[in-house]
Each structure stands twice: as structure tokens, then as C-alpha cells.
Design an enzyme around this catalytic site. Sequence first.
Site, short mmCIF file in Angstrom:
data_model
loop_
_atom_site.label_atom_id
_atom_site.label_comp_id
_atom_site.label_asym_id
_atom_site.label_seq_id
_atom_site.Cartn_x
_atom_site.Cartn_y
_atom_site.Cartn_z
N VAL A 112 3.91 19.18 -9.38
CA VAL A 112 5.19 18.48 -9.59
C VAL A 112 6.05 19.28 -10.57
O VAL A 112 5.66 19.49 -11.72
CB VAL A 112 4.95 17.07 -10.16
CG1 VAL A 112 6.28 16.35 -10.37
CG2 VAL A 112 4.03 16.27 -9.25
N VAL A 114 10.40 20.13 -11.66
CA VAL A 114 11.85 20.05 -11.48
C VAL A 114 12.44 21.22 -12.26
O VAL A 114 12.17 21.37 -13.45
CB VAL A 114 12.43 18.72 -11.98
CG1 VAL A 114 13.96 18.72 -11.84
CG2 VAL A 114 11.84 17.54 -11.22
N ARG A 121 18.40 14.16 -13.02
CA ARG A 121 19.13 13.78 -11.81
C ARG A 121 18.33 12.82 -10.93
O ARG A 121 18.74 12.53 -9.81
CB ARG A 121 19.53 15.01 -11.01
CG ARG A 121 20.38 16.01 -11.80
CD ARG A 121 20.95 17.08 -10.90
NE ARG A 121 21.61 18.13 -11.68
CZ ARG A 121 22.31 19.13 -11.13
NH1 ARG A 121 22.45 19.19 -9.83
NH2 ARG A 121 22.85 20.05 -11.90
N GLY A 122 17.19 12.39 -11.40
CA GLY A 122 16.38 11.45 -10.63
C GLY A 122 15.59 12.07 -9.50
O GLY A 122 15.11 11.36 -8.62
N LEU A 123 15.43 13.41 -9.50
CA LEU A 123 14.71 14.05 -8.41
C LEU A 123 13.24 13.67 -8.38
O LEU A 123 12.66 13.43 -7.32
CB LEU A 123 14.86 15.58 -8.50
CG LEU A 123 16.29 16.11 -8.36
CD1 LEU A 123 16.30 17.63 -8.46
CD2 LEU A 123 16.91 15.67 -7.05
N LEU A 124 12.61 13.63 -9.56
CA LEU A 124 11.20 13.25 -9.60
C LEU A 124 11.02 11.82 -9.11
O LEU A 124 10.08 11.52 -8.37
CB LEU A 124 10.64 13.41 -11.01
CG LEU A 124 9.19 12.95 -11.21
CD1 LEU A 124 8.25 13.62 -10.22
CD2 LEU A 124 8.74 13.21 -12.63
N ARG A 125 11.92 10.94 -9.50
CA ARG A 125 11.82 9.55 -9.04
C ARG A 125 11.89 9.47 -7.53
O ARG A 125 11.14 8.73 -6.89
CB ARG A 125 12.92 8.71 -9.68
CG ARG A 125 12.89 7.24 -9.29
CD ARG A 125 13.89 6.43 -10.09
NE ARG A 125 13.54 6.43 -11.49
CZ ARG A 125 12.64 5.60 -12.04
NH1 ARG A 125 12.02 4.72 -11.28
NH2 ARG A 125 12.38 5.67 -13.31
N TYR A 153 4.77 9.63 -16.56
CA TYR A 153 4.30 8.96 -15.35
C TYR A 153 4.12 7.45 -15.47
O TYR A 153 3.93 6.78 -14.46
CB TYR A 153 3.03 9.64 -14.87
CG TYR A 153 3.33 11.03 -14.37
CD1 TYR A 153 3.91 11.23 -13.14
CD2 TYR A 153 3.09 12.14 -15.17
CE1 TYR A 153 4.22 12.50 -12.68
CE2 TYR A 153 3.39 13.42 -14.73
CZ TYR A 153 3.96 13.59 -13.49
OH TYR A 153 4.29 14.85 -13.06
N PHE A 444 -6.73 18.87 -10.82
CA PHE A 444 -6.37 19.05 -9.40
C PHE A 444 -4.87 19.20 -9.28
O PHE A 444 -4.15 18.97 -10.20
CB PHE A 444 -6.88 17.89 -8.55
CG PHE A 444 -6.45 16.52 -9.02
CD1 PHE A 444 -5.27 15.95 -8.56
CD2 PHE A 444 -7.20 15.81 -9.95
CE1 PHE A 444 -4.87 14.68 -8.99
CE2 PHE A 444 -6.81 14.55 -10.39
CZ PHE A 444 -5.65 13.99 -9.91
#
Length: 444
Positions: A112, A114, A121-125, A153, A444
Site C-alpha cells: 500500500v 500513495v 486526496r482520499g486515494l487510500l480510502r 488503519y 506479508f
Amino acid sequence: MPPRDGPPYRGGMSNGDGTGSEAAYRQGRDVEIRPITEEEIPAWCKALRLGFLRPHIADASELVRRQFLPGRLLAAFDGVPEPRMVATFRSFDTELTVPGGATVRADAVTSVTVTSTHRRRGLLRALMGRDLDAARERGTAVAILVAAEYTIYGRYGFGPATRQHGWTVDLNRAGGLRAGLPESPGGRTDFADMASVRELGPELHDRWRLTQPGAIARPPLWWDLRTGGVTSPGGTWKEPFTALHRDAGGTVTGLVTYRVEDVWEGGAPNCVLTVADFLALDAGTATALWRLVLSVDWVRKVVVESIGPDDPLPLLLNNPRAASPHEENADFMWLRVLDVPAAFGARTYAAPGRVVLEVDDPLGHAQGRWALETAADGTGRCTATDDVPDLLLGVGALGSLYLGAETAPRLAAAGLVVEARPGAAAAADLLLRTPLKAWNPDIF
């Protein structure tokens, strides 16, 4: 958390997406989120390296190609001035052992990132929401990840579910192992070459992981990477010492992998032995493997990077004070419940009883009021109910309770669980407590 030997980017790690909302993402009309194709793997790897602040690392496309699953490698594409990847995300299915020895399917989240130019910008959301929705549709009970930063998280419903726990043993003070410890009559311990470890290790681990709540499956690539069968760009793999223990019948019952730092001071040895992997199916095997580890010539300090929180290692020593907690002990694997009935119906319970949980889940997967009912034989079920709740909690706290990593009274004391009925936290703890604390040794 710095990567260890193996793929250069692993774990549910993220360079952060701040507090950006999905609304902010939607306002960015030129950003598209979608699965990548196999042909886009090199560009995805480049974006991954950039996101993890490691653009200098060599390309790992061939390694990622071995892990490619259509629809499970996601990216965000910014179309101005030309399309390029500005966020990455990967997930895969694995088996997670739960209290009692059963397994559930888990959505393992990893890779993960960004890019620094596109944070807030809310991309992870958006990426996380898409993956969790898909996992729920596939009938997956839980999602798991390894969090590089504590504060990210919980927003998506994950809670700490296992701890990384280790010890540093001063051999000058330890005095060796106590007399009278369990033994393995007729057993023997021998060093093994990497080919033998690749052949025999997977079956041993599959037997071991079903005894350890929180453990996950190790795919073939895991063994290839840790035995030198496959090397990863940017990795630091060097052949370690690996010993296998066999019982009197010749069955492999344990494994220990370690490396030794060759240090001499003033003409005298002061070497450090670091245990990287330790699996033992019984107490006699554990005694034999610890006896080897604690008696290597020239070694003055043994570092056990991660071992089960319940492991009795210090108590095996003549002087338990010679073992001090490892400096990197911390939360490790985080868990998010996606299907409450499936998850809680799979594990076992310590006592019969009933507790009603009211769960707050902003993403909706675990939202609702649930009656957890357990029987004297250890089985249980969790069903939707309209009954008055006993405990109020968020979905992250539910994830922390699920494997037994946390107790309801401790979470209540921290304000993460609220008692709607006095004494309900202690009552829930009687049901949820486990004889063995959850532990997952694998990033992992």
C-alpha cells in the site's frame, strides 16, 4: 517497519494518506482507480518503489509477476499531463488460524503506497474501500495487514490483533537451560541445506500453524525467498544456519533458522546469534532446539526477533533475568472483521455464555447488534439481534478481541469498549479468552 529479507516491499505498509476523504478523491476527476494488467506490472513496481521512498532499488517485476492475481493489484492513475500511477495496493487470500485450530479465509492487504505528491486526496480510502467490498462479496471473513504506522488503519476498521514479541538473552548470565526440561527420547537435531528446507519446511509449518492462533499460510514463494531459491532486488539474503529436529521415528518436528554476526573484541569472541524462525511441535523439540541455539561457540548474546508472547523461553533458563524484552516488541498484524457470523462461528470459546455486542462500523460490514452465544463444548455462534446490548465497541476493537490478543476489560479501561451493562466486559472475557495468545511470525 523496514523490509526484511525477501520482497523489497511487503506488509500492509503505507506511506500514509493523511485524513483525506473519499469526497476529496471524487473531486479529482483526472484520477482513476482500477486493477492493473499484467503488462502494467513494471510501471506498478516503479510506483511502489517511489511510494516507499526507494526509487534506487532494482526492478522486481518478475517477482511480482509470480504473485499476480487479476483484479488484486490496484493502482490510482493521474491523467494529467499523462496517465501515471500515483498509488498502489495489493491483496491476496490466505488461511488464518483462529482459536481452536480452525482456519478462516483472510484478505491479506499489502504493498500500500500513495505517492507524496498525491497525499490527502482520499486515494487510500478509495483503494481500501474497493478491496474490502470485493473481499466481502467473495465471502471472506476477515482482512489482515501489517501496519507500518499505528494511526492509519484504524480508520478502515482494523485493530491490532497480534504482537511481535522477542527476547535478547545474555549468555554470560543465563547459565544455560534448566535441568529436567521435557526431552524428545530418540530425537536428533541436524543442520539442513536450503534444498532440504524447501522440501521439508512447508509440511512442518502447515502442521505447526494449525496449533497457533494468528498464524497464516506460507506460500511456496515464501520458502523460495528465504532459502535463496529466488532472490529479490534490494534484498539482503545470505544463507543462514537452519537445523531440523526429528523424533525417534524420523518425522520432522521442529526447525530453527539463525544467523551469526562475527564480532571479536580485544582478541575475544563477542558474537551475536539472531533467531529468524523457530517452529516446534512439542516441548521436547523446543528444548532440543533451544539447547543448540544457546550453546553455539563464540556466541555471547542470542537475539530472538519474534516468538510467541506465551513462549516460556526465559523460564527455561537457569537465570530468567538474563532474558530482556526485545527492543522492537510492538503490535504487528492488524485484523478487520468483514463477516461477523462467519468469523465468530469459526473459533472456539472458553466457557458457555451469552453477550450482546453493538458494533459501530462506518464501512458497514460489521455494523449492527450481535448476540454471541457459546456452548460448553467450546462452539459458538454470532447472530443479529434486537436485544439490549451489553457492550458498545468499534469494529477495530472487535478485531483486537477476535483472536484473543486483547481483553475486553483492558479495552474498556482504555475507553475503547463501553459497558452498557456493568460487569459485561468481564463476562465477555470469560468467553473470549484463549489458552494461547495470538501470534503471527510472518510479515506479508
